[in-house]
Design an enzyme around this catalytic site. Sequence first.
Site, short mmCIF file in Angstrom:
data_model
loop_
_atom_site.label_atom_id
_atom_site.label_comp_id
_atom_site.label_asym_id
_atom_site.label_seq_id
_atom_site.Cartn_x
_atom_site.Cartn_y
_atom_site.Cartn_z
N GLU B 83 1.89 -0.14 -3.09
CA GLU B 83 2.01 0.38 -1.74
C GLU B 83 1.22 -0.54 -0.83
OE1 GLU B 83 2.14 5.15 -2.88
OE2 GLU B 83 0.51 4.36 -1.66
N ASP B 94 -5.72 9.41 7.03
CA ASP B 94 -6.58 8.62 6.17
C ASP B 94 -8.03 9.07 6.21
OD1 ASP B 94 -4.52 7.00 5.35
OD2 ASP B 94 -4.86 5.49 6.90
N TYR B 208 6.17 11.87 -3.89
CA TYR B 208 4.72 11.67 -3.93
C TYR B 208 4.07 13.04 -3.78
CZ TYR B 208 0.29 9.31 -2.53
OH TYR B 208 -0.99 8.84 -2.42
#
Lengths: 413, 304
Positions: B83, B94, B208
């Site tokens: 990735e 994040d 995911y």
Amino acid sequence: MTPTVSDNTMKETTLKTNLPDPSGHYGQFGGRYVPETLMPALVELEAEYEKARLDPLFQEELDYYLEKYVGRATPLFRADRLSATLGRGCRVYLKREDLAHTGAHKINNTMGQALLAKRIGKPRVIAETGAGQHGVATATACALLGLECEVFMGEEDVERQKLNVFRMELLGAKVTTVMCGSRTLKDATSEAFRDWMARCEDTHYIVGSVVGPHPFPMIVRDFQAVIGVESRAQILEAEGRLPDAVVACVGGGSNAMGIFHPFRDDASVKLIGVEAAGFGINTQQHAASIGGGQIGVFHGAKIYVLQTEDGQITPAHSISAGLDYPGTGPEHGYLSASGRASYESVTDEESLEGVKLLCLTEGIIPALETAHAIAHLHKVVAELPEGALIILCLSGRGDKDVFSIAKGIGREL
Amino acid sequence: MGSLPIFVIDADPLAEFSWGKIESAKNPPLTSPTESAISRCFADLKARGERALVTFLTAGFPTLDHTPELLDALVAGGADVIEVGVPFSDPVADGPTIQKAGAEALAAGTTMEGILDCVRAFRTRHATPIVLFGAYNPFFHYGIERFVRDAAAAGVNGLLIPDLPLEESEEVLPMARAAGLDLIFLVAPPTPLERKRLICEKSSGFVYYISVRGVTGARASAHFQLEKPLGELREVTDLPIAVGFGISQPEQAAEVAALADGVVVGSGIIDLISKHRDSPDLMEKVSAYCRSLKDAMADCERLG
């Protein structure tokens, strides 16, 4: 590289009045561009809000607090000396949100959302704040209702706005300094979203403006629409007719959306938003997202936002901390693209003239945010026929800004 | 008084909005998922009884000059899928580690074009599938149609855009598929079962699963409760499942590998690069770290 701007110039052709659509879009704007972790929380919030909105008991409770605690309805004041100074026989009315508890319109939203949080059963509330006004309004409503409150604030703003940090702490809120990014409002907002992602089961996020993912722009608009609902009734009572124009400053855009919304089906009423041009809209230092930005996806919605040619968000600049945000709510984007509202901008320097104008003609020190709208009145009056009837949303009082104003006009305190 | 403007919405949003309302049949995959490089990679590993080590690297961290060699180091360490993180100025999903890496990458002048150049050069050296991972705005601003074309031409195999949930994905999915790119979706702990099914129907390459609530980042004491959510996911999809967020230790990778088809490690790699950025052994350390993860994953399977 030339950015593809085809999306950015797309015009909305038909004006829809029942927005957002069920997926949270306002034409091409809005939506919910958030990580999957937040989606169930947003859907839950939308459902809970919908139930609350239709529940007469919730409405009754909100009305009670708005009247007895916030001090609504706020007056619609005919500003005769200001009108005479502007000339052309105009009559300007001021919607006195500065007289609401905590000194600005922000409390309309925090009161509503704090009641919503309590109703949903979320004991903890978080909020972002730039200058601290929304933080103070959130801390106020949380103290009143006994909710735990944590406010995220960029390190730079914590330094610049010590007084408001102390106010929030006095009101029992925890103020968390945000050290990432540009350490201002946009970073505080990002941090609040991160906190919410980790704790949405027990936490409600009171977004401070008509920004963020659906349903926030709708919820904040609806709670702020009390400004326009009152104004419309008050002007009809005072003048027997609708105004020719409604003018408000636009950062994220909550006071403007609140006063615009109830007028949006009144085609004869011009809706004019005034953005912050900072040092000038042709410089890199301004906060005019509609006038000088492009469509992008920021803080969960498709909106006009200031960005580089590589799609990175650029920090905004305005003398007014409340307008110092690089994006504008999705519904404003829609109103602009559809032509229903127009958006102009006023520089830092011009806004200081706006402050002086209102101080000397009406004995009211306006917030620097509001001063942008005041400074634009000259142009509004010049473009309307003689004898125009205008409502200006006096979104907040200027006590918080006296140091910035002094600095701006070169006076040391 | 302050009446909520009940007149403004004439439809009950909930009447219109339910998870089932998102029509799953509207967009069948334009290319069969089994044909993509990512699908083949997972299938080959499965045939060998292995799990995929999916490694994350912020492009341009510390600078874009470091990126080619770091990508090589990941491959040398046994990374099966990479990735490549596209840095963004305001990365809401994040944690601190990847935020800082992204900020530094941007400060060093990293651009989308520079990242695509990097991938193009990588493709002349390796076949390892590459997924671009990042916030939506830089892709959107580039122009989606142009972007998927340029990315596919550069050798990108898939896109993973955390802030592009199912509801907004129509503006990317058909174009990505037409360009031959997998669009990989995320499933989170609070995602209801029916929604998991809808997400998996749109996802291709793999799906995911976010192992913890909150943002990315290494968690020393993370405890992964994966049996139930992965069991549910298996019920609704045959896609390979990669699990990420909070995995940095070999033991954690082993624990996750016992149940998942792939293990995503990101912040651990970024931490290592931060710590050894000036060391001449940086690349070896990155490779060795990947190798330790991959070995732990293999051990776990033998135990299993």
